[in-house]
Design an enzyme around this catalytic site. Structure first.
Site, PDB file in Angstrom:
ATOM      1  N   GLY A  37       0.834  -1.202   0.000  1.00 14.20           N
ATOM      2  CA  GLY A  37       0.000   0.000   0.000  1.00 14.20           C
ATOM      3  C   GLY A  37       0.862   1.243   0.000  1.00 14.20           C
ATOM      4  O   GLY A  37       2.087   1.166   0.033  1.00 14.20           O
ATOM      5  N   MET A  51       2.176   5.123   1.387  1.00 12.23           N
ATOM      6  CA  MET A  51       2.558   5.677   2.683  1.00 12.23           C
ATOM      7  C   MET A  51       1.280   6.134   3.406  1.00 12.23           C
ATOM      8  O   MET A  51       0.325   6.558   2.760  1.00 12.23           O
ATOM      9  CB  MET A  51       3.495   6.874   2.489  1.00 12.23           C
ATOM     10  N   LYS A  64       0.565   0.230   6.917  1.00 12.48           N
ATOM     11  CA  LYS A  64       1.383  -0.985   6.787  1.00 12.48           C
ATOM     12  C   LYS A  64       2.177  -1.263   8.059  1.00 12.48           C
ATOM     13  O   LYS A  64       2.229  -2.389   8.532  1.00 12.48           O
ATOM     14  CB  LYS A  64       2.358  -0.864   5.599  1.00 12.48           C
ATOM     15  N   GLU A  71       9.644  -1.853   4.936  1.00 10.55           N
ATOM     16  CA  GLU A  71      10.238  -1.028   3.861  1.00 10.55           C
ATOM     17  C   GLU A  71      10.950  -1.904   2.831  1.00 10.55           C
ATOM     18  O   GLU A  71      12.043  -1.577   2.359  1.00 10.55           O
ATOM     19  CB  GLU A  71      11.225   0.002   4.448  1.00 10.55           C
ATOM     20  N   CYS A  84      -7.079  10.023   0.700  1.00 12.70           N
ATOM     21  CA  CYS A  84      -6.568  11.081  -0.180  1.00 12.70           C
ATOM     22  C   CYS A  84      -6.723  12.434   0.521  1.00 12.70           C
ATOM     23  O   CYS A  84      -7.834  12.786   0.939  1.00 12.70           O
ATOM     24  CB  CYS A  84      -7.320  11.080  -1.507  1.00 12.70           C
ATOM     25  N   CYS A 105      -9.241  14.807  -1.853  1.00 19.15           N
ATOM     26  CA  CYS A 105     -10.692  14.580  -2.027  1.00 19.15           C
ATOM     27  C   CYS A 105     -11.320  13.694  -0.954  1.00 19.15           C
ATOM     28  O   CYS A 105     -12.542  13.545  -0.930  1.00 19.15           O
ATOM     29  CB  CYS A 105     -10.964  13.989  -3.405  1.00 19.15           C
ATOM     30  N   CYS A 153      -6.280  12.450  -8.047  1.00 14.33           N
ATOM     31  CA  CYS A 153      -5.667  13.673  -7.503  1.00 14.33           C
ATOM     32  C   CYS A 153      -4.138  13.610  -7.571  1.00 14.33           C
ATOM     33  O   CYS A 153      -3.463  14.593  -7.265  1.00 14.33           O
ATOM     34  CB  CYS A 153      -6.116  13.886  -6.059  1.00 14.33           C
TER      35      CYS A 153
HETATM   36  P1  ADP Z   1       2.534   3.227   6.582  1.00 15.43           P
HETATM   37  O1  ADP Z   1       3.463   2.252   7.254  1.00 15.43           O
HETATM   38  O2  ADP Z   1       1.673   2.573   5.516  1.00 15.43           O
HETATM   39  O3  ADP Z   1       3.219   4.482   6.093  1.00 15.43           O
HETATM   40  P2  ADP Z   1       1.579   3.804   9.237  1.00 15.43           P
HETATM   41  O4  ADP Z   1       1.129   2.507   9.853  1.00 15.43           O
HETATM   42  O5  ADP Z   1       2.944   4.280   9.639  1.00 15.43           O
HETATM   43  O6  ADP Z   1       1.447   3.705   7.650  1.00 15.43           O
HETATM   44  O7  ADP Z   1       0.555   4.976   9.594  1.00 15.43           O
HETATM   45  C1  ADP Z   1      -0.847   4.883   9.459  1.00 15.43           C
HETATM   46  C2  ADP Z   1      -1.467   6.032  10.267  1.00 15.43           C
HETATM   47  O8  ADP Z   1      -1.142   7.273   9.633  1.00 15.43           O
HETATM   48  C3  ADP Z   1      -2.977   6.046  10.293  1.00 15.43           C
HETATM   49  O9  ADP Z   1      -3.508   5.223  11.308  1.00 15.43           O
HETATM   50  C4  ADP Z   1      -3.287   7.520  10.561  1.00 15.43           C
HETATM   51  O10 ADP Z   1      -3.300   7.780  11.955  1.00 15.43           O
HETATM   52  C5  ADP Z   1      -2.096   8.255  10.012  1.00 15.43           C
HETATM   53  N1  ADP Z   1      -2.350   9.077   8.800  1.00 15.43           N
HETATM   54  C6  ADP Z   1      -1.763  10.263   8.518  1.00 15.43           C
HETATM   55  N2  ADP Z   1      -2.165  10.724   7.301  1.00 15.43           N
HETATM   56  C7  ADP Z   1      -3.017   9.812   6.789  1.00 15.43           C
HETATM   57  C8  ADP Z   1      -3.769   9.707   5.545  1.00 15.43           C
HETATM   58  N3  ADP Z   1      -3.693  10.641   4.586  1.00 15.43           N
HETATM   59  N4  ADP Z   1      -4.526   8.614   5.370  1.00 15.43           N
HETATM   60  C9  ADP Z   1      -4.621   7.673   6.337  1.00 15.43           C
HETATM   61  N5  ADP Z   1      -3.935   7.710   7.507  1.00 15.43           N
HETATM   62  C10 ADP Z   1      -3.145   8.764   7.751  1.00 15.43           C
HETATM   63 ZN    ZN Z   2      -8.359  12.246  -4.417  1.00 11.65          ZN
END
Ligand code: ADP
Ligand code: ZN
Length: 205
Positions: A19, A21, A25, A94, A150, A153, A191
């Site tokens: 997925g 960022m 994950k 990662e 997103c 949107c 977007c």
């Molecule tokens: P990843 O490892 O996929 O980067 P993380 O597990 O570190 O994701 O972080 C997920 C958390 O990030 C979510 O539970 C939420 O609190 C926060 N977050 C910040 N911005 C967003 C966004 N645009 N969409 C969803 N979650 C977000």
């Molecule tokens: Zn969008």
């Protein structure tokens, strides 16, 4: 589908959590690792790192602040060397930054009975497959693709928007920018912006 569905299976398989960022994950990897530890499994966690700009490189933390200890690595060979033969679960975060050797490594660990949990960003800032993630997703027994929200949107986000100086990064900028002058936000396909020099000549499919 989650790891739960593999209860009862013979031990040894590959799970991929993919997925964009902010899609959760790391949260999901931490959840699976914690549950394996509760189940008294011997767990080793690795995290690929590219340079020293990452803080807390000895742990994986999610954007919600939860963390587990992790060994920093920059090659699949290092993971192979550091993996204890008695380990039940190997988790790698990662994974998109790792060399292609991570694919045969994950395969051989799974074949000899290890549960392999891999988390990684499956597409780069251009929206194209990232590193060995497509191969890992193909050889995996279970794949979960998570979505963020997103920021433009509010729909489900499946793209990493890279911004340089607050503006969308051009298609020809490097996939990995060392130095941290860039920033990212989660966006949906519609977007997501990747301006190209030859934009006008790209045929509409
Ligand atoms: P990843 O490892 O996929 O980067 P993380 O597990 O570190 O994701 O972080 C997920 C958390 O990030 C979510 O539970 C939420 O609190 C926060 N977050 C910040 N911005 C967003 C966004 N645009 N969409 C969803 N979650 C977000
Ligand atoms: Zn969008």
């Amino acid at each position: 589908m989650t790891d739960q569905s593999y209860f009862g299976a013979r031990s040894g398989w590959i799970e991929v959590v993919s997925g964009v960022m902010f899609s959760g994950k790391s949260e999901e990897l931490i959840r699976r690792v914690r549950r394996a530890i509760i189940g008294k499994k011997k767990v080793q966690v690795f995290k690929s790192h590219l340079d020293d700009r990452y803080e807390g490189v000895f742990s994986i933390s999610s954007h919600d602040g939860r963390a587990v200890d992790a060994a920093p690595v920059d090659s699949s060979l290092q993971i192979a060397r550091m993996t204890n033969p008695l380990t039940d679960v190997v988790a790698i975060d990662e994974a998109q930054f790792l060399d292609p050797g991570v694919v045969p490594l994950a395969t051989s660990l799974a074949n000899r009975g290890v549960r392999v949990i891999i988390a990684g960003t499956d597409t780069d800032f251009r929206g194209e497959p990232f590193g060995s993630m497509p191969q890992l997703m193909a050889v995996a027994d279970i794949v979960e693709k998570l979505h963020a929200i997103c920021v433009i949107c509010g729909g489900p986000a499946s793209r990493n928007q890279r911004l340089i100086g607050g503006k969308p990064a051009r298609y020809d900028s490097p996939v990995i920018m060392v130095g941290g002058r860039d920033s990212y936000e989660a966006r949906c396909r519609h977007c997501h912006q990747v301006p190209r020099l030859d934009e006008d000549q790209v045929p509409l499919l």
